[in-house]
Design an enzyme around this catalytic site. Structure first.
Site, PDB file in Angstrom:
ATOM      1  N   ASN A 218       0.930  -1.240  -0.086  1.00  0.00           N
ATOM      2  CA  ASN A 218      -0.197  -0.127  -0.093  1.00  0.00           C
ATOM      3  C   ASN A 218       0.790   1.322   0.148  1.00  0.00           C
ATOM      4  O   ASN A 218       0.531   2.249  -0.755  1.00  0.00           O
ATOM      5  CB  ASN A 218      -0.914  -0.035   1.310  1.00  0.00           C
ATOM      6  CG  ASN A 218      -2.291  -1.001   1.005  1.00  0.00           C
ATOM      7  OD1 ASN A 218      -3.112  -0.470   0.170  1.00  0.00           O
ATOM      8  ND2 ASN A 218      -2.303  -2.026   1.488  1.00  0.00           N
TER       9      ASN A 218
ATOM     10  N   GLN B  83       2.299   1.518  -3.609  1.00  0.00           N
ATOM     11  CA  GLN B  83       1.215   1.960  -4.521  1.00  0.00           C
ATOM     12  C   GLN B  83       0.885   3.489  -4.188  1.00  0.00           C
ATOM     13  O   GLN B  83       0.768   4.195  -5.463  1.00  0.00           O
ATOM     14  CB  GLN B  83       0.002   1.424  -4.427  1.00  0.00           C
ATOM     15  CG  GLN B  83      -1.154   1.675  -5.459  1.00  0.00           C
ATOM     16  CD  GLN B  83      -0.796   1.598  -6.753  1.00  0.00           C
ATOM     17  OE1 GLN B  83      -0.224   0.715  -7.217  1.00  0.00           O
ATOM     18  NE2 GLN B  83      -1.452   2.555  -7.430  1.00  0.00           N
ATOM     19  N   GLU B  84       0.524   3.922  -3.207  1.00  0.00           N
ATOM     20  CA  GLU B  84       0.431   5.365  -2.657  1.00  0.00           C
ATOM     21  C   GLU B  84       1.428   6.321  -3.292  1.00  0.00           C
ATOM     22  O   GLU B  84       1.184   7.308  -3.650  1.00  0.00           O
ATOM     23  CB  GLU B  84       0.043   5.345  -1.333  1.00  0.00           C
ATOM     24  CG  GLU B  84      -1.100   4.611  -0.773  1.00  0.00           C
ATOM     25  CD  GLU B  84      -2.278   5.438  -1.260  1.00  0.00           C
ATOM     26  OE1 GLU B  84      -2.407   6.676  -1.571  1.00  0.00           O
ATOM     27  OE2 GLU B  84      -3.460   4.493  -1.664  1.00  0.00           O
ATOM     28  N   THR B  85       2.732   5.773  -3.412  1.00  0.00           N
ATOM     29  CA  THR B  85       3.927   6.787  -3.666  1.00  0.00           C
ATOM     30  C   THR B  85       4.674   6.284  -4.963  1.00  0.00           C
ATOM     31  O   THR B  85       5.679   6.888  -4.984  1.00  0.00           O
ATOM     32  CB  THR B  85       4.883   6.555  -2.621  1.00  0.00           C
ATOM     33  OG1 THR B  85       5.176   5.224  -2.402  1.00  0.00           O
ATOM     34  CG2 THR B  85       4.129   7.181  -1.139  1.00  0.00           C
TER      35      THR B  85
ATOM     36  N   ARG C 278      -2.152  -2.362  -7.167  1.00  0.00           N
ATOM     37  CA  ARG C 278      -1.875  -2.561  -6.060  1.00  0.00           C
ATOM     38  C   ARG C 278      -1.900  -3.821  -5.599  1.00  0.00           C
ATOM     39  O   ARG C 278      -1.005  -4.263  -4.752  1.00  0.00           O
ATOM     40  CB  ARG C 278      -3.223  -1.966  -5.229  1.00  0.00           C
ATOM     41  CG  ARG C 278      -3.223  -1.479  -3.798  1.00  0.00           C
ATOM     42  CD  ARG C 278      -4.281  -0.897  -3.215  1.00  0.00           C
ATOM     43  NE  ARG C 278      -4.535   0.299  -3.720  1.00  0.00           N
ATOM     44  CZ  ARG C 278      -3.987   1.490  -3.115  1.00  0.00           C
ATOM     45  NH1 ARG C 278      -3.316   1.319  -2.015  1.00  0.00           N
ATOM     46  NH2 ARG C 278      -4.514   2.822  -3.556  1.00  0.00           N
TER      47      ARG C 278
END
Length: 314
Positions: A106, A109-111, A270
């Site tokens: 996570n 994926q977020e960064t 993700r």
């Protein structure tokens, strides 16, 4: 030479003391890890971190910590609060490795700064961005007047005072900034009035990631459950529930979207990250079998993604 009685007694005491020391040392070695101890190095070393995130800190905003995403910052952040102690300290060995894979997936994926044909592969570009890409010039301020956490001045996009994503979990919205600021500093206004402060210190940035993972239970989709609790209770099948907590309003509670769409691509990436980290940590076999070849919008691949993303995708 014949030892006198007092010397014999002293010699016996020395042997007995030595036996106690050895026994005590062995008992320490065999004792289970206690909650609150730092378990990170057991599963992820500095060398692992460097291999998994070769492009960390690729884009650093002005005024931000240039070494924001570092193993030391991650390790030190985990030790900042007893509230983070459940992380990697509950469940069996497989569960702990799956939880680590899930949080890294996570965060990555977020960064991510990766793209489909990125050098070294898409999944190696996690922890690239410290803040949401191009958010400072965007029109979304991530501000809610309904939240109990309010800054002294209501920001208007585009603005540096907006509550766009920052840090490994890309903390967003004034409600989350205020709640985490209250947790970290004892004062919600510290980050509410200066959200960029979260970028000044990488240790605090990782602390926001661990706070969201172990403390936050405010998801409207998975009520009264933390990301940590979802992974401990459901193992690999908890990953979809974690996504529902992290980004449920955008990525979850809908059918699997076509690969060609932005939502369809994002949710698959993700899942790809989760498999990437699970494989590295030796628990990839806990996930559904991954088809051979390059991911595609086919029945076989879509079946795989739906199974990985159970708890998120309808």
């Amino acid at each position: 030479m014949t030892l006198r009685p007092c010397c014999k007694m002293f010699s016996a005491w020395r042997l007995l003391l030595k036996a106690f020391i050895v026994a005590g040392f062995l008992s320490v070695l065999s004792a289970p890890m206690q909650a609150g101890a730092d378990p990170l190095e057991k599963y992820l070393t500095a060398e692992d971190f460097a291999k998994l995130f070769p492009h960390a800190n690729h884009v650093v905003p002005v005024g931000a910590d240039p070494h924001y995403y570092s193993y030391e910052n991650m390790k030190n952040a985990l030790e900042m609060s007893e509230e983070f102690a459940p992380f990697l300290n509950e469940g069996d060995e497989t569960t702990k490795r799956l939880e680590l894979a899930a949080i890294l997936a996570n965060w990555a994926q977020e960064t991510t700064g990766g793209w489909a044909d990125a050098p070294e592969g898409y999944t190696s570009w996690g922890l690239c961005f410290l803040e949401e890409n191009q958010a400072r010039s965007a029109g979304n301020c991530y501000y809610s007047a309904e939240s109990p956490y309010q800054p002294d001045k209501v920001p208007a996009a585009p603005s540096d005072e907006c509550f766009f994503g920052r840090g490994p979990i890309q903390l967003s919205w004034n409600g989350n900034y205020g709640a985490f600021s209250e947790f970290l500093f004892g004062d919600p206004k510290i980050l509410l009035n200066n959200p960029d402060k979260l970028l000044e210190n990488g240790q605090n940035g990782f602390a926001s990631g661990f706070w969201f993972w172990t403390v936050y239970k405010g998801s409207p989709f998975i009520s009264d459950t933390s990301c940590h609790e979802a992974m401990v209770e459901y193992g690999a099948k908890g990953f979809g529930k974690v996504i529902n907590i992290v980004n449920g309003a955008i990525e979850c509670n809908i059918p699997l979207q076509p690969f060609s769409s932005e939502k369809g691509k994002k949710i698959r990436h993700r899942a790809d990250h989760f498999h990437y980290f699970a494989d590295y940590l030796g628990v990839g076999d806990e996930l559904p079998p991954r088809p051979e070849g390059k991911p595609a919008d086919t029945p076989e691949w879509n079946k795989y993604y739906k199974e990985v993303l159970v708890g998120c995708i309808e």
